[in-house]
Scaffold this active site. Structure first.
Site, short mmCIF file in Angstrom:
data_model
loop_
_atom_site.label_atom_id
_atom_site.label_comp_id
_atom_site.label_asym_id
_atom_site.label_seq_id
_atom_site.Cartn_x
_atom_site.Cartn_y
_atom_site.Cartn_z
N HIS A 26 0.85 -1.19 0.00
CA HIS A 26 0.00 0.00 0.00
C HIS A 26 0.89 1.24 0.00
CE1 HIS A 26 -3.83 2.11 1.78
NE2 HIS A 26 -3.17 2.89 0.93
N HIS A 28 1.33 4.77 -2.64
CA HIS A 28 0.96 5.51 -3.86
C HIS A 28 2.22 6.17 -4.38
CE1 HIS A 28 -3.42 5.31 -2.84
NE2 HIS A 28 -2.92 5.17 -1.62
N HIS A 206 -9.51 0.84 -1.62
CA HIS A 206 -9.51 1.55 -0.35
C HIS A 206 -10.94 1.50 0.19
CE1 HIS A 206 -5.68 3.07 -1.65
NE2 HIS A 206 -5.56 3.93 -0.67
N GLU A 209 -11.53 3.44 5.57
CA GLU A 209 -10.54 4.40 6.10
C GLU A 209 -11.37 5.53 6.75
OE1 GLU A 209 -8.44 6.61 3.06
OE2 GLU A 209 -6.82 7.23 4.42
N ASP A 288 1.43 7.16 1.81
CA ASP A 288 2.04 8.31 1.12
C ASP A 288 3.22 8.79 1.96
OD1 ASP A 288 -0.07 8.80 -1.09
OD2 ASP A 288 -1.24 8.61 0.75
N1 HPA Z 1 -6.88 7.30 0.76
C1 HPA Z 1 -7.50 7.57 -0.38
N2 HPA Z 1 -6.86 8.02 -1.45
C2 HPA Z 1 -5.55 8.18 -1.39
C3 HPA Z 1 -4.85 7.93 -0.23
C4 HPA Z 1 -5.55 7.45 0.90
O1 HPA Z 1 -5.01 7.19 1.99
N3 HPA Z 1 -3.55 8.19 -0.50
C5 HPA Z 1 -3.47 8.60 -1.79
N4 HPA Z 1 -4.69 8.59 -2.33
ZN ZN Z 2 -3.79 4.71 0.18
#
Ligand code: HPA
Ligand code: ZN
Length: 348
Positions: A26, A28, A206, A209, A288
């Site tokens: 995970h 990006h 995703h 979250e 990230d």
């Molecule tokens: N969540 C959703 N979109 C995203 C994330 C995340 O943590 N990081 C980069 N794009």
């Molecule tokens: Zn993510």
């Protein structure tokens, strides 16, 4: 048989975690753009960022929620224009991953962030794939790409992106779903994911979250997600937990991200120990890392420093990362053997 952990003293556990082979599932690629590299690439492309310096960009990293982060993340990604830019970004990330003993990286990218600015799809994928080939040769690290659809955009735009991607099918391991979860449930992309799965692409998403446990169920049922990215809010619904345990659904948990984006107040409040205690197949990742304070080893280091986690938990998290990857079984088994050997010998 899991290795015998009894001989590993607590003070040596941190070094063991650093050294252990692990999979990053995970991350990006746009979220690995360090401010210094953003300014360097911006300079060579004649693109002026709305910040004075790398330091002032870093000062903007005080996020209140997911959307406040995404605004800065999309703004910084605007410097990326050429194939070399995408190569340099990915190469920089893979060197960092290698330094953390990542043996396998399944990397998210957001093509729509770039094609919307007029950057051709082939420029994005060409640069990243070149870095991945180089990393295999020079670093011995295995990496692959997962193309994410931005969930705040429409189903039609996702289909257009998939059409652009089809000539590059062999460069893609799978598809994912990211960006703002609120108001953009998985069901919106059910037909897109259906087509992706028929192309033989792996599916992840995703969910859970910022969204409720029902969004995790929807990711599994409507999208056929094989892994849930984040998924930490599953604990709010025991029937969702029970299903994820029963079906051995991996959760790619990103502790520093969750604190930065205010999913949890502090790392000490993170539910990672509860996820493990529930028998969920959780692993730790960085999301990230340029924005959230660290790559995968830093996520593990801080989690073990702040939470009641033991050597057995470290083994479980690392093993889950390797087992939850989409690598062929033989390569997974080799990596797990290396992990077992390291744990067996560490306490002696
Ligand atoms: N969540 C959703 N979109 C995203 C994330 C995340 O943590 N990081 C980069 N794009
Ligand atoms: Zn993510």
């Amino acid at each position: 048989m899991p290795p015998d952990f009894s001989g590993i003293p607590a003070e040596r556990l941190a070094a063991l975690i650093v050294r252990a082979p692990k999979a990053e599932l995970h991350v990006h690629i746009e979220g690995t753009l360090e401010p210094e590299l953003a300014f360097e690439i911006g300079r060579r492309n004649g693109i002026v960022l709305p910040y004075d310096s790398p330091e002032s960009l870093r000062q903007a990293f005080a996020f209140t929620d997911l959307q406040s982060f995404l605004d800065v993340y999309y703004a910084a990604a605007a410097v990326l224009r050429t194939e070399d830019d995408f190569h340099d970004l990915t190469w920089a990330y893979l060197q960092r991953a290698h330094a953390d003993n990542v043996v396998r990286a399944e990397i998210f990218f957001d093509p729509q962030t770039h094609t919307a600015r007029g950057v051709p799809f082939e420029t994005v994928v060409g640069g990243m794939s070149r870095a991945i080939g180089r990393a295999r040769e020079e670093l011995g690290i295995s990496a692959a790409l997962i193309m994410c659809f931005l969930r705040h955009l429409t189903e039609r735009e996702a289909f257009e992106t998939l059409e652009r991607a089809e000539p590059f099918r062999e460069h893609l391991l799978g598809v994912g779903l990211d960006s703002g979860e609120r108001g953009n449930p998985p069901e919106k992309f059910a037909r897109v994911f259906d087509r992706c799965r028929r192309l033989g692409l792996h599916a992840v998403a995703h969910a859970g979250e910022e969204g409720p446990p029902a969004s995790i169920t929807a990711a599994l049922d409507a999208l056929g997600a094989e892994r849930v990215d984040h998924g930490v809010r599953c604990l709010e619904d025991q029937s969702v937990v029970a299903r994820m345990v029963r079906e051995r659904i991996p959760l790619t948990v990103c502790p520093l991200s969750n604190v930065k984006l205010r999913v949890f107040d502090t790392l000490a409040h993170h539910t990672l120990p509860k996820l493990l205690a529930a028998g969920l197949r959780a692993s730790v990742h960085s999301d990230d890392p340029a924005y959230f304070g660290g790559y995968v080893n830093e996520n593990l280091r801080q989690s073990f420093a702040c939470l009641p986690l033991m050597a057995a938990d470290a083994y479980t998290l690392l093993r889950n990362s390797l087992e939850s990857s989409f690598q062929p079984a033989a390569e997974q088994a080799r990596n797990i053997e290396r992990l077992d050997e390291l744990f067996e010998n560490w306490g002696r």
